[in-house]
Scaffold this active site. Structure first.
Site, PDB file in Angstrom:
ATOM      1  CE1 TYR B 387      -4.166  -1.982   0.338  1.00  0.00           C
ATOM      2  CE2 TYR B 387      -3.321  -2.904   2.339  1.00  0.00           C
ATOM      3  CZ  TYR B 387      -4.163  -2.904   1.364  1.00  0.00           C
ATOM      4  OH  TYR B 387      -5.169  -3.558   1.423  1.00  0.00           O
ATOM      5  CE  LYS B 396      -4.361   4.322  -7.787  1.00  0.00           C
ATOM      6  NZ  LYS B 396      -3.665   2.883  -7.092  1.00  0.00           N
ATOM      7  CE1 TYR B 397      -5.010   6.297  -4.278  1.00  0.00           C
ATOM      8  CE2 TYR B 397      -2.594   6.444  -4.299  1.00  0.00           C
ATOM      9  CZ  TYR B 397      -3.872   5.738  -4.090  1.00  0.00           C
ATOM     10  OH  TYR B 397      -3.790   4.292  -3.957  1.00  0.00           O
ATOM     11  CD  GLU B 450      -9.544  -2.960   2.319  1.00  0.00           C
ATOM     12  OE1 GLU B 450      -9.565  -2.130   1.450  1.00  0.00           O
ATOM     13  OE2 GLU B 450      -9.033  -4.006   2.074  1.00  0.00           O
ATOM     14  CG  ASP B 477     -15.856  -9.640  -0.971  1.00  0.00           C
ATOM     15  OD1 ASP B 477     -16.172  -8.791  -1.678  1.00  0.00           O
ATOM     16  OD2 ASP B 477     -15.161 -10.692  -1.066  1.00  0.00           O
ATOM     17  CG  MET B 478     -16.631  -4.752  -3.635  1.00  0.00           C
ATOM     18  SD  MET B 478     -15.739  -3.464  -4.424  1.00  0.00           S
ATOM     19  CE  MET B 478     -14.394  -3.430  -3.847  1.00  0.00           C
ATOM     20  CD  GLU B 493      -6.621   2.688  -4.594  1.00  0.00           C
ATOM     21  OE1 GLU B 493      -5.665   3.082  -5.079  1.00  0.00           O
ATOM     22  OE2 GLU B 493      -6.545   3.177  -3.179  1.00  0.00           O
ATOM     23  CD  GLU B 502      -4.173  -5.549  -9.500  1.00  0.00           C
ATOM     24  OE1 GLU B 502      -4.577  -4.830  -8.742  1.00  0.00           O
ATOM     25  OE2 GLU B 502      -2.897  -5.637  -9.825  1.00  0.00           O
TER      26      GLU B 502
END
Lengths: 783, 783
Positions: B387, B396-397, B450, B477-478, B493, B502
């Protein structure tokens, strides 16, 4: 390929949906179900049956679910998509969607999977759902214990990789069941104009009208241009190229076979047909419409089809006869078709020869395409059964006798001669020598040398019983043994399938010590020949499983094999090309050899003089896959007496000789050779400390005259006769080192000097194999 | 390739036989031997030296022994052959035949093996004895502990397989030592006329005259045709093709490298030069004659050579400078040459960027061409260091923050909004969301979901310390978590180097349950791009040892890698071809997706809708070896804010973003692609029970208009602009089934209908790869 061991062609009846429909309406008699009745009836004329796995209800359900547009704009589409998703999550049939439900119904049946499944559809959704359906059908066929299913052909050259990937996935998801891809020799639509891109042969099952390409031509066209059909060879290769991609993507899986569909008329070009005979053809689909009536109205096959089918029968395929019950010919009764096919088999030259004694065909029964490791008689002692087998050859030893007789006859009639058999084995050459001596009237003392202590026992026995004082036997290795006197003639039988591969050159080097200066060696010379071959069967055999750790090693070994399911890829070289003949000579050995430096013991200091190399250029007229090289030898025993296994010359030199099958040098990764390409084959015979080995290699080139850059003048003309004439290169001055870069256009300029000067660079490289170097690793011949 | 880790270009002085001769006559000073003195002197300007291993005495002895004719007709020949046989049995030097004898003399030395050895001589005897001599020299170099030796170049395209086989044998007979083949970018003799077939670049060691191609041209020619040099590209590819064959025959052995000889002037065609940069160049041979004087008379390199050399310097080769002590330029003092090269390195854009902070070049130091397994964040929990590494990305952010800001700005200013971060990790997107919210002035409740229990600890901490009530964190888990309310914006992301690799599509499918009907997903879409690449380095890395049992598996894995030693093989497709651009899009994902049927929990019933496939056609302008595909992604976060690693667009869309290296999809067996060929690439994204995987495949075609049969009319004209226009096919009637065979000539007939209708069949297939199907076997992404 189990059928290969049944040693006869099997005949299967093609049962259509219409037949099933009629049967379900007819009286069943003693049979429990319509299918059992149809099968029972078929046993009169056939060995098995072939029938569709699924019914039209399945087709209708699948179409409803899977070909609606994938927008959920109305509730009907939404409901269909919901059904489809439920089905995708748990694919399965409902009763009525399959014809067979009982295990006994599936016995001895070849199943035809749904014809309408397009796993190679350009529509991603259709191909995706077709793959699920295909796996579902395969699973059901496996459930019913079917041994073989036939898949619908790929539809589209452009998407064939999709078909190949799906079939591979099917093979990985199944066990035991054979998956046979139905394909015609060519796509008949290439003879028609403006066909939709996705055309194909007519489906096997959906029609009772005899299939023929005529139905695809508009009558107007046929009337306006009554020409005989012509097509470029490239297009005739289309279906074979698709097959090649499919089986390559499936890694030459042995459960993947071909069902060759003879519906379209055969092309007469032999190269096109040959290619198919090297493929794993499990079934031949033969519609009654392929037959023509003979003078009496009985159905017979046209001559070309007869020959092709008889040739295929060597491989014992199952012939699926379709529509024989439809009276397409005046006297076209069903049994007339089946009788005719059985007659074709019985009258096939191959089958006839296989039933004769002492023919290669009968001798090699069961050895076809069976890979054997070459003998290493120098390193290993042979068993008596191996000698026995060799001695059965009706031709080889009589040739030896003729050669010995001729050599003796060239010596003065009154001379006292010495003849030494170097490597006598169990004595066949000694016996033949004695017969030749008797015929020649010469006075000859015979020595027989043998290093195999077991065989030497047999020699002792034969000396005591048969030969007495005429023969002196000596125990030991010819390369080191002390011999009492020098010989006028040394006779040996050390040749292998590739000539020198059983180390005859090295052994005879050692024997030359005891040959007189004017002495004769029988054989006096031999050479090795090579031809590029295509054979998925031999490649499969040699490579075994792709997962095999020893695969590398297995593909670096030359084998001895009765090559059958193979085709020679090379053609006769033409005058314009740099290529040689179809089969080419690699190298040559001669005995005695005068130019070798010897040490005090009369032996060469090194084995350098026995290394060899060859670079051969082959012309490849028809596209094919190179799987390896076939190796042959030819030997001069003495004068005009020889031995040969060279395919074109063996019948002239030593007809019906059985002792040697050819060699097969596999390559690691099959190499695609386009039509009209050149193959450059390199092979080496190498020696190291106490070993001899071969290495081999291939590169492919395509002669092109169109590799032009943009600045190429457009008036450049192709020479119609030979595309090997490249554009001439232009002589130009060399740059000064002060110029930074040469011009980027690299254009051609025509000039006087360059004209009429064919360049040798008119080829583009298209591929190469790995180097095969057993020397570095695995299999070599111990000295 | 050890030099690759020293992170700077090394400079070696080329010491010639003449230098050695002078040194032996000069005063030694403190040095024990002339070689030690020469090396000592060189340390002023160089890092090492490069010198010939053998002297002329060895050359003379070998010539006497091995090039006499192999007839034993006189006693002198016989004596020579006897000497040769003794030598072949025990190859070795005698004192005076080698320059170095002491271990310290060999330290830090690159040895040049005898230039005159022709292992690829067309004379079998010469090549055989040259191979023995080569192995003897290699053995002596190993004895002296030399790390690298340079081999003379192959002489002859026709016999290069002989060279390749010999080098392979040398590599198998040696250990540790690096064998570097000297080759010019092209053979300068292609610019001259009527050179003997066996020409080559001038030898490295035998001459003190600066080498340049001009010396090979007769002055007359130069005067008569003072044109700038031109050569067809095929001939410029000649030496590279030879290299390709050699390294392929050596199975991409890592001890086999290139010594690129910059003696001939560089061609300006970028494709020709690019090809070499993807090869394992260990040394660059740079003669002083390549330099030109600048205005002040100091030696500098021409512009093209500068650029090429600076580009090569990324790979930290050893530059062997030759003849810098010969005052070829007005102010050509030796240190001026070496200073200039060091200046070139320092001023190279790559080196400059590598020394800056936060550039891709500095970030990726040490990662070049290093293969990493792609992350599987869904299956595995990431560590905090991973991370940390991601969060370092400066670009990116901020792109995410911009996208979130833009999305919020499109919502009514007075609305009460919910923003959910799906997969919050350690919280970087939460922090950016809060900043965007603050900037937008909107009222927003943030949820952070998360599934990694360890990262969730960090989230708890940040909530407590930084975020307080503004953020609600949810563990799970989403795809299955119960979320209190639906979101207006979901931010995630989950993108990999290839976009979907991924499993972003699958994860977001699960998250769409809690997105409002008019909700926004950030990212809103992404696509995957593919380009065919050549890279022996990456192929070597992926395949490891050929003997490796896991090789198959290793070559079915897509990797993440900072691709450097590679070249993209495709060019821009031209208007006439069927080919697309250099890098092509495979497929596309969009969120939210409206056309998926959901179950009662709001989840898709199957993953069917996330399967994808693509068939891409690439144009290959310059011959090369396909080693695999590079994969890239591009994403739309929201509106016109995006992320891209697409080589042509990344600088426009997200310059200096560091988070993603490209993907590399290796192929199992390298595929040769000729100049001007077409590559058809197929790739699939497939799903099964609880897994997702890719399969990929390639087929190569050569567009040809000259595949004509003998009956081809000779007036057929090549279209100069595009060889992709094939000869038109002729429409003909279809045969009656009663005709036995179609005509064997298969000739072309021209007709009105066919004219001006480009056929799509104007290609000939030239090869294909295996299917790569990790799905069946090894590496896939767990759902």
């Amino acid at each position: 390929m189990e059928a290969a061991w049944s040693m006869s062609t099997r005949l299967a009846k093609h049962i259509t949906s219409e037949d099933l429909q009629s049967a379900s309406e007819a009286h069943l008699g003693n049979f429990a179900t319509p299918i059992l009745k149809l099968k029972g009836d078929a046993t009169q004329n056939y060995d098995s049956v072939c029938l569709p796995l699924t019914s039209t209800s399945w087709k209708e359900r699948w179409r409803e679910m899977c070909t609606t547009h994938h927008t959920l704009d109305d509730s009907k589409n939404k409901a269909n998509e919901r059904r489809a998703e439920d089905w995708r999550a748990n694919p399965g049939f409902v009763l009525g969607e399959v014809h067979m439900t009982r295990l006994d119904e599936g016995e001895n049946v070849i199943g035809i999977l749904s014809e309408w499944l397009e796993v190679d559809s350009p529509d991603d959704w259709v191909s995706h759902d077709a793959e699920i359906a295909l796996k579902q059908e395969l699973a059901y066929a496996s459930y019913l214990n079917l041994h073989t299913v036939i898949l619908p052909p790929p539809r589209d050259r452009f998407h064939v990789a999709f078909y190949g990937r799906a079939i591979r996935s099917c093979l990985e998801n199944s066990h035991f069941i054979n998956v046979s891809v139905r394909l015609p020799i060519y796509d008949p639509s290439i003879f028609t104009v403006q066909q939709p891109a996705i055309t194909s042969t007519p489906p096997l099952s959906s029609t009772s009208v005899p299939s023929s390409p005529t139905i695809q031509v508009t009558p107007q066209k046929q009337q306006r241009r009554p020409v005989i059909p012509r097509a470029p060879e490239g297009e005739l290769s289309g279906t074979w190229e698709m097959w090649d991609i499919i089986r390559s993507m499936c890694d030459y899986n042995t459960r993947l076979t071909l069902t060759l569909d003879l519906t379209p008329p055969l092309p007469s070009a032999q190269g096109i047909l040959d290619r198919w005979t090297a493929e794993p053809i499990q079934n031949v689909f033969l519609p009654a419409s392929t037959f023509i009536p003979n003078a009496k109205g009985y159905p017979v096959l046209p001559k070309g089809t007869q020959n092709f089918l008889q040739n295929l029968m060597k491989k014992y395929p199952t012939i699926i006869l379709s529509g024989a019950n439809q009276r397409l010919h005046p006297r076209g009764f069903e049994d007339k078709y089946t009788d005719y096919i059985r007659y074709l088999e019985k009258s096939s030259p191959h089958v006839q020869r296989a039933n004769q004694r002492d023919t290669l065909e009968s001798y090699s029964q069961g050895y076809q395409d069976y890979l054997q490791m070459p003998l290493q008689p120098l390193q290993d002692h042979l068993g008596s059964a191996v000698y026995e087998n060799f001695e059965r050859d009706p031709v080889k030893y009589s040739k030896y006798e003729d050669a010995i007789f001729a050599a003796l006859s060239d010596k003065p009639a009154d001379a006292s001669l010495v003849l030494t058999v170097a490597g006598a084995g169990r004595g066949p050459l000694v016996a033949r020598s004695l017969r030749a001596i008797a015929r020649s009237g010469r006075s000859v003392l015979v020595y027989a040398i043998e290093k195999n202590p077991s065989a030497f026992v047999t020699l002792q026995q034969r000396q005591e019983v048969e030969w007495k004082d005429g023969v002196k036997i000596l125990f030991g290795d010819m390369r080191v043994i002390d011999v009492p006197e020098k010989a006028d003639i040394i006779v040996s039988e050390l040749l292998g399938s590739f000539g020198d591969n059983e180390l005859s050159p090295e052994c005879l080097d050692g024997a030359m010590r005891f040959l007189k200066d004017d002495g004769i060696s029988i054989p006096s010379s031999y050479n090795a020949h090579l031809a590029p071959i295509s054979s998925s069967k031999l490649y499969q055999e040699a490579s075994g499983s792709k997962e095999n750790v020893n695969r590398q090693k297995a593909l670096e070994t030359p084998y001895v094999v009765m090559i059958q399911a193979a085709t020679i890829l090379s053609g006769a070289g033409d005058a314009l090309s740099r290529c040689g003949t179809q089969i080419q000579e690699c190298w040559y050995f001669e005995h005695p050899r005068k130019d070798v430096v010897l040490n005090e013991m009369g032996l060469p200091l090194t084995n350098t003089h026995n290394t060899r190399s060859a670079t051969l250029n082959f012309h490849i007229p028809h596209a094919g896959i190179l799987h390896g090289y076939a190796g042959y030898f030819e030997a001069v025993l003495y004068g005009n007496v020889g031995l040969s296994i060279h395919p074109d010359r063996k019948d002239r030199i030593s007809k019906d000789m059985l002792s040697w099958f050819p060699c097969f040098f596999p390559i690691k990764e099959p190499l695609y050779l386009p039509s009209n390409s050149d193959l450059k084959a390199s092979i080496w015979r190498l020696t190291g400390n106490h070993k001899v080995w071969y290495e081999w290699y291939a590169e492919a080139f395509l002669p092109v005259s169109n590799l032009v850059t943009d600045s190429q003048p457009a008036e450049q003309v192709i020479n119609g006769a030979g595309s090997l004439i490249a554009l001439p290169s232009t002589p130009v001055a060399s740059p000064s080192p002060m110029i930074d870069a040469v011009d980027s256009s690299f254009s051609w300029e025509r000039s006087e000097e360059a004209d009429n000067k064919p360049s040798t660079n008119g080829t583009v490289k298209i591929g190469q194999t790995s180097l095969h170097n057993p020397g570095g690793r695995s299999s070599w011949y111990g000295l």
